[in-house]
Design an enzyme around this catalytic site. Sequence first.
Site, PDB file in Angstrom:
ATOM      1  N   ASP A  72      34.316  53.269   9.689  1.00  0.00           N
ATOM      2  CA  ASP A  72      35.256  54.071   9.535  1.00  0.00           C
ATOM      3  C   ASP A  72      36.652  54.163  10.387  1.00  0.00           C
ATOM      4  OD1 ASP A  72      34.741  54.340   6.780  1.00  0.00           O
ATOM      5  OD2 ASP A  72      33.775  56.329   6.954  1.00  0.00           O
ATOM      6  N   TYR A  95      35.554  60.180   1.005  1.00  0.00           N
ATOM      7  CA  TYR A  95      34.989  60.924   1.982  1.00  0.00           C
ATOM      8  C   TYR A  95      35.851  61.804   2.727  1.00  0.00           C
ATOM      9  CZ  TYR A  95      29.998  61.071   1.751  1.00  0.00           C
ATOM     10  OH  TYR A  95      28.421  61.447   1.240  1.00  0.00           O
TER      11      TYR A  95
END
Lengths: 663, 663
Positions: A306, A390
């Site tokens: 990420d 998320y």
Amino acid sequence: MPFSHPFDQFTDSEMRLTSKLLKDHYSSNLHFVQIDLVEPPKSDVLKYLKAKAANESILPSVPRVSFAYFYKDGLLYKALINLVEAHIITSVALPEGVVGPALPEDMMEIEEICLAHETVKKEVEKLQLPPGYEIRADPWIYGTDDPNEKRPLVQCYMYLKSQPHPESNHYSLPLFFSPVFELLTQKFVRMDYLPSGYDNKSLKTHPWKPVESCEYYPGLKKEKVERPLAPLIITQPEGPGFKIEGSKIYWQDWEFHVTPNVREGFAIHDVKFKNRSLFYRISLSEMVVPYSKIGDGPCHRKQAFDLGDCGFGTNANHLHLGCDCLGVIKYFDCIRTNKEGEPILLPNTVCLHEQDAGLLYKHVNYRTNAPVAARRREFVVQSIATVANYEYIVNYIFDQAGSINVQVRATGILSTTPIEENITVPYGTIVAPNCLAPFHQHLLSFRFDPRLDGDKNTVVYDDVVPLDPNDEVNNKYKVAFVTKTNYVEKAGHIDTNPYASRSVKIINENVINPITKKPVGYKIDMPAKQMILADKESYNVKRAKFATKQFWVTKYRDGELYAAGEFTNQSQTDTGIAKWANGKDDVRNEDCVIWCTLALTHIPRPEDFPVMPVDMLQFTILPVGFFERNPALDVPQSNNSFNKSVLVEDTGSNLKSCCKTSL
Amino acid sequence: MPFSHPFDQFTDSEMRLTSKLLKDHYSSNLHFVQIDLVEPPKSDVLKYLKAKAANESILPSVPRVSFAYFYKDGLLYKALINLVEAHIITSVALPEGVVGPALPEDMMEIEEICLAHETVKKEVEKLQLPPGYEIRADPWIYGTDDPNEKRPLVQCYMYLKSQPHPESNHYSLPLFFSPVFELLTQKFVRMDYLPSGYDNKSLKTHPWKPVESCEYYPGLKKEKVERPLAPLIITQPEGPGFKIEGSKIYWQDWEFHVTPNVREGFAIHDVKFKNRSLFYRISLSEMVVPYSKIGDGPCHRKQAFDLGDCGFGTNANHLHLGCDCLGVIKYFDCIRTNKEGEPILLPNTVCLHEQDAGLLYKHVNYRTNAPVAARRREFVVQSIATVANYEYIVNYIFDQAGSINVQVRATGILSTTPIEENITVPYGTIVAPNCLAPFHQHLLSFRFDPRLDGDKNTVVYDDVVPLDPNDEVNNKYKVAFVTKTNYVEKAGHIDTNPYASRSVKIINENVINPITKKPVGYKIDMPAKQMILADKESYNVKRAKFATKQFWVTKYRDGELYAAGEFTNQSQTDTGIAKWANGKDDVRNEDCVIWCTLALTHIPRPEDFPVMPVDMLQFTILPVGFFERNPALDVPQSNNSFNKSVLVEDTGSNLKSCCKTSL
């Protein structure tokens, strides 16, 4: 502040200079994906900091260099730009197969391309959707499963949106097909199909059997009546207790710089407490999120990095007063490039504020009933990144006694896949009708570049072990236990051992605490956690060796900042810690770096859906024999003339009788 | 509230009735040490709760019985009193050697006796103290090292107070001698001597070599200038968000009773969330604090059972507004007996309040930038016990999504022993000149009596394990992992296993969650910790078997409340979990109890002295497939018209250029 500081963040004009020099040089359209400042050479910065601390009038110059990642003719380039002299230091094409971080616009365009594509449309037709339904595509970082694949790819996970409202929760209605596109050419590559459940058979797309979607947005969710909540207001009538000068923050004997950047969200530099140096640099260096998957289907490729693939600054939330933090708030902004190399302002990506956190210490002398009590005030540096479904809330929480709590709150929406009715599987939890949340892991690497009372530090770990119970002389009553210290001599890893209360410490062997008579140090209080579950031969592990151990120690070298290496997107191997923790470099009493893997094996609950109550992961770094006594003895004692709390209006004592008056 | 509730706490008139009946019966002076309510029989209470829930006008009666521990003629007695019918049910002398909990006055009298005793005075004379010094004695629970010792004893640890001020920190100046007294007769028993360091030689008392004491009290401590702290005020303009009726509390879909008592501090009964039963009773059931010690000397006997020997209600702090908690506060009181059986009011021993704790959940739709965000409001039930030098802050923190965080903050002052100059030892940390803080452990047993959707529950533990990486069919990419469930069939223990992400759950096998298709449950998220380090043959372990494992499961039986048994003071064996976790009782789908050991191996830091910044131990119990979706979706969205936060007065952007306006 007429003088810039080496830790000052990248500016829009520096970004424009960078892209202009490159566009001029190549006289062609470049497709930029990331432009930011290069971390300055540590040795130069240390000279600068030393001169500044000595109040010298001429400060040494520190190179100010930017980098740019851009695509040209299908290849990724990396350029370095001297920002002071405005020239290109270097600009080179990287080998075919090296993929840059994803630019949000590039990913979002793929959704449009995908939904408009004939093959996708044909698949959608087979669903025979009732009116009002829409298709959504979540373009995903592609992961890796083929050593010969060189094209930058995007895999799309497909969903239905059942409500005619932009915030209808498509993650509740996942579909069985997954088209793959080329990122740069936007060409359709292939249609993948997800399996129906435990077995390997993927289903032909068939007419949609309507099930209710599980919604979270006000107005859409089932919960039409909100529960009452009494206002709780935090005010700071005399303003905040912190002071900010440029990137530098002063709070309760702490001093440090906070510098936003696109990859890490922000870095914290030159951390001092009570005028003593603790850390040169602290940051979240990488996160990887591998998913479990039994059988066929494309989901084994769900392994996003990420930070390296997406960027925690690039994807940072615009934080809002009274929402993301309470009290008196200071925000910092970030900037990122667009495709054209133009700066985009990302406002309020970092917030800074104080909070109360209960008692810091207390003692009551039972002879006199005299209490001493200080409340624990904390200073929080917070950023929140949205990576598709998320959210990650990253908090560094500084306390008044020299400790830093690193806290990550995972929230947002689970990544879901479809599951046929009346099936359960051992690798995921059903969180809504026909909606599976596969088990997955979050593994975050926090990088600490220590500078405890000087540049040469050592990493040790202490175990607590019982003394031999048969030693009748020293351990007659069989109750004795002692600590044993182990020194990390070479770059490598440390295993955790909670059953030995193993404590990993950074110490300075050259500075002895006059009270303890031992080297000064800081301890990293990290819970023992399961590391990456994928097999060592899997791409998941080959690409993210950092995720296999909770602690890594490496020798400091400029440029070694990111745990899985510089280019993680579709990477075949880990070019970070896998290379640097080489078992060869001397790290004892050297300029060393410690990397801490914070991990969560996330077995989803239905309670995590459709939006997930925060799952908190945290560790604390705290002084252990660094100070001669409690460094917070100068914190004012708590009292109510300062804190102004009130009693609940009396509705009668809990003791029903005359006890209160008659005793 | 004309009707009493079975969970209503003990009253002063009930205490007076208890002691009066006994004094009348024996027609002699009794030496009371503890009087409180007996936990009512669960089956009776369940009938009562059922009738009450059904709004029946006649509620079944629940026996209301008190107990009294008292000494008579050197023996400990236990009596049970029927409080409704005002008669003695039973009153019997316990076997010689059974010792009751210590009454604070009894311990404090021993200090007076000790300081006035000729043998002690002679020892003090040898110190040849400079003028202004005073001697302090900390009377300690004696521990156990002799199977033949039947007398209730007290060991005194001796210190110097160097400042002519009642709050001068004597723990900084420990002495080498330790007199022992009989508790009841107050007779001198023996003088023990502490060793000088690593070796076994204890020193003859010699003239005191002055060293500086390390002080914490304002005015005495070195820190004459306090650091500035900006006021941070928490107000609740519309009052608290909770409602209290007698012992019953209503807050954010939670309902439960809080009942103070002298032994546990308080118990929480009949816990419900969203109208569903979760727990019948929650409490801290015991804590033990064993110390490490090499060689001779009396310190191996430092093994206090802080609940069974002392009492967390008996020793609870009088909590104060603006000091121990902020905001709008409700307090509960406790009562304890004195020697004569008269009630002593302990005011404000439990505080109840709300707090903000950051974000509860957040999601931003990256397509629209629309956020949903709710802040996490918490409800805290707090009590603080001072056990001589140490403070324990016990918090139960309820959140809005059905979870309970159990948090213990250890603070106060380390228990110290003397150490000769220029010696270091491997079983303790030097925290001030000639002052050693021996390594020790805190092991707390929390007892949960679950009632998840019914009386019959099951304890299971799930491990997360990789699928066979050589299974080419199901695990071609070697990334799969699954959970495996293990059922606890018989009363016994569960080992932790962080490397399998082992999660211990309470489930109800009779109630299936319609979404997950699995039994409803709650998970206990407990960090893996080192258990008691003493050898299994030591008294430390024989007396506290609960401290050897992190989880125990037993079958419910009335009266089985305290992990190490009813009488812990100078006990020879554990009469609690050691007996009840018998490997025989069926506990699956039965009325079962789960006991959780929260542990800290405390390797003291100089930063913990002279008063210790809180060391936080915690675990969380949270729903796992108990609800069908996030149970906090009805929490109002956060916004600043509600929260009223403000921006730091702008001192300029961190971005130095025109970025903000020109983009």
